[in-house]
Write a protein that holds these residues in place. Structure first.
Motif, PDB file in Angstrom:
ATOM      1  N   SER A 203      -7.668  -8.475  15.889  1.00  0.00           N
ATOM      2  CA  SER A 203      -7.097  -9.669  15.273  1.00  0.00           C
ATOM      3  C   SER A 203      -6.702  -9.366  13.830  1.00  0.00           C
ATOM      4  O   SER A 203      -7.148  -8.382  13.229  1.00  0.00           O
ATOM      5  N   VAL A 204      -5.888 -10.236  13.282  1.00  0.00           N
ATOM      6  CA  VAL A 204      -5.465 -10.072  11.887  1.00  0.00           C
ATOM      7  C   VAL A 204      -6.685 -10.056  10.949  1.00  0.00           C
ATOM      8  O   VAL A 204      -6.788  -9.172  10.093  1.00  0.00           O
TER       9      VAL A 204
ATOM     10  N   LEU B  92      -9.979  -7.087   7.186  1.00  0.00           N
ATOM     11  CA  LEU B  92     -11.319  -6.726   6.716  1.00  0.00           C
ATOM     12  C   LEU B  92     -11.541  -5.224   6.795  1.00  0.00           C
ATOM     13  O   LEU B  92     -12.115  -4.619   5.879  1.00  0.00           O
ATOM     14  N   HIS B  93     -11.076  -4.599   7.869  1.00  0.00           N
ATOM     15  CA  HIS B  93     -11.206  -3.143   8.010  1.00  0.00           C
ATOM     16  C   HIS B  93     -10.548  -2.437   6.830  1.00  0.00           C
ATOM     17  O   HIS B  93     -11.152  -1.572   6.187  1.00  0.00           O
ATOM     18  N   TRP B  94      -9.304  -2.801   6.540  1.00  0.00           N
ATOM     19  CA  TRP B  94      -8.559  -2.088   5.501  1.00  0.00           C
ATOM     20  C   TRP B  94      -9.011  -2.458   4.093  1.00  0.00           C
ATOM     21  O   TRP B  94      -8.974  -1.607   3.195  1.00  0.00           O
TER      22      TRP B  94
ATOM     23  N   ALA C 190      -9.579   9.079  14.755  1.00  0.00           N
ATOM     24  CA  ALA C 190      -8.420   8.194  14.946  1.00  0.00           C
ATOM     25  C   ALA C 190      -7.145   9.016  15.130  1.00  0.00           C
ATOM     26  O   ALA C 190      -6.306   8.697  15.978  1.00  0.00           O
ATOM     27  N   LEU C 191      -7.015  10.086  14.355  1.00  0.00           N
ATOM     28  CA  LEU C 191      -5.829  10.938  14.470  1.00  0.00           C
ATOM     29  C   LEU C 191      -5.812  11.706  15.794  1.00  0.00           C
ATOM     30  O   LEU C 191      -4.754  11.855  16.413  1.00  0.00           O
TER      31      LEU C 191
ATOM     32  N   ARG D 218      -2.669   2.219  16.387  1.00  0.00           N
ATOM     33  CA  ARG D 218      -1.697   1.116  16.325  1.00  0.00           C
ATOM     34  C   ARG D 218      -2.403  -0.241  16.357  1.00  0.00           C
ATOM     35  O   ARG D 218      -1.998  -1.171  15.666  1.00  0.00           O
ATOM     36  N   ARG D 219      -3.455  -0.341  17.169  1.00  0.00           N
ATOM     37  CA  ARG D 219      -4.180  -1.606  17.280  1.00  0.00           C
ATOM     38  C   ARG D 219      -4.864  -1.984  15.976  1.00  0.00           C
ATOM     39  O   ARG D 219      -5.060  -3.158  15.701  1.00  0.00           O
ATOM     40  N   MET D 220      -5.248  -0.987  15.160  1.00  0.00           N
ATOM     41  CA  MET D 220      -5.930  -1.280  13.891  1.00  0.00           C
ATOM     42  C   MET D 220      -4.957  -1.327  12.717  1.00  0.00           C
ATOM     43  O   MET D 220      -5.330  -1.751  11.636  1.00  0.00           O
TER      44      MET D 220
END
Length: 172
Positions: free
Chosen positions: A8-9, A14-16, A146-147, A159-161
């Motif tokens: 979700s947005v 929050l992650h970033w 992730a990479l 892409r999802r994150m």
């Protein structure tokens, strides 16, 4: 109810935000280090030293508060399914890495608060030494994972994150 295809947005924001603040404090700890050395030598830090140390402390406190919100959002909303086509041990490594990230994202600010505001020298040593090194290692593993998922396994996890879109949505 079908599984969500992307984060979700609020989860992505929050992650970033947490990532940005963690990197800021990992890359620019000089103000806190200068303040700590002055205090340990019995010298009086300048207002600039105190301001610089406070910026580091406030960024760490923001990480702690955002991590609490992030966990609340995570437990109150679903996460996308694990990517397909990867060995099971990679899912296990990803899970362990995420657990370690959360532990360190909570432990770093708590130990920093104990050191800076409560004067617990041991907390400061562990915070700026072992925990900082472990956080760097886990962050690098997280980015590397992730990479690898993106470029080697061609999964849509990255892409999802980032943009919140999965390959399955694009192909539908």
């Amino acid at each position: 109810m079908p599984a969500r295809s992307a984060y979700s947005v609020p989860q992505r924001l929050l992650h970033w935000l947490v990532a940005l603040l963690v990197f800021f404090n990992l890359l620019f700890p000089d103000g806190m280090n200068a303040w700590r050395h002055l205090v340990h030598r019995g010298q009086t830090p300048s207002p600039g030293d105190i301001a610089s140390a406070n910026i580091h402390a406030y960024a760490g406190i923001a990480v702690l508060l955002l991590a609490i919100v992030r966990l609340a959002v995570r437990f109150s909303s679903d996460a996308p399914e694990k990517p397909n086509g990867q060995p099971a041990f990679l899912h296990h490594i990803a899970h362990v890495t995420h657990v370690l990230l959360y532990v360190l994202i909570f432990a770093m600010p708590v130990s920093g608060i104990a050191a800076y505001y409560l004067g617990v020298d041991t907390a400061g040593s562990v915070h700026g030494g072992l925990m900082k090194m472990l956080l760097w290692i886990v962050v690098v593993l997280h980015i590397f994972g992730a990479l690898v998922q993106h470029f080697y396994f061609r999964s849509d996890v990255l892409r999802r994150m980032t943009i919140g879109e999965s390959n399955s949505r694009k192909s539908a």
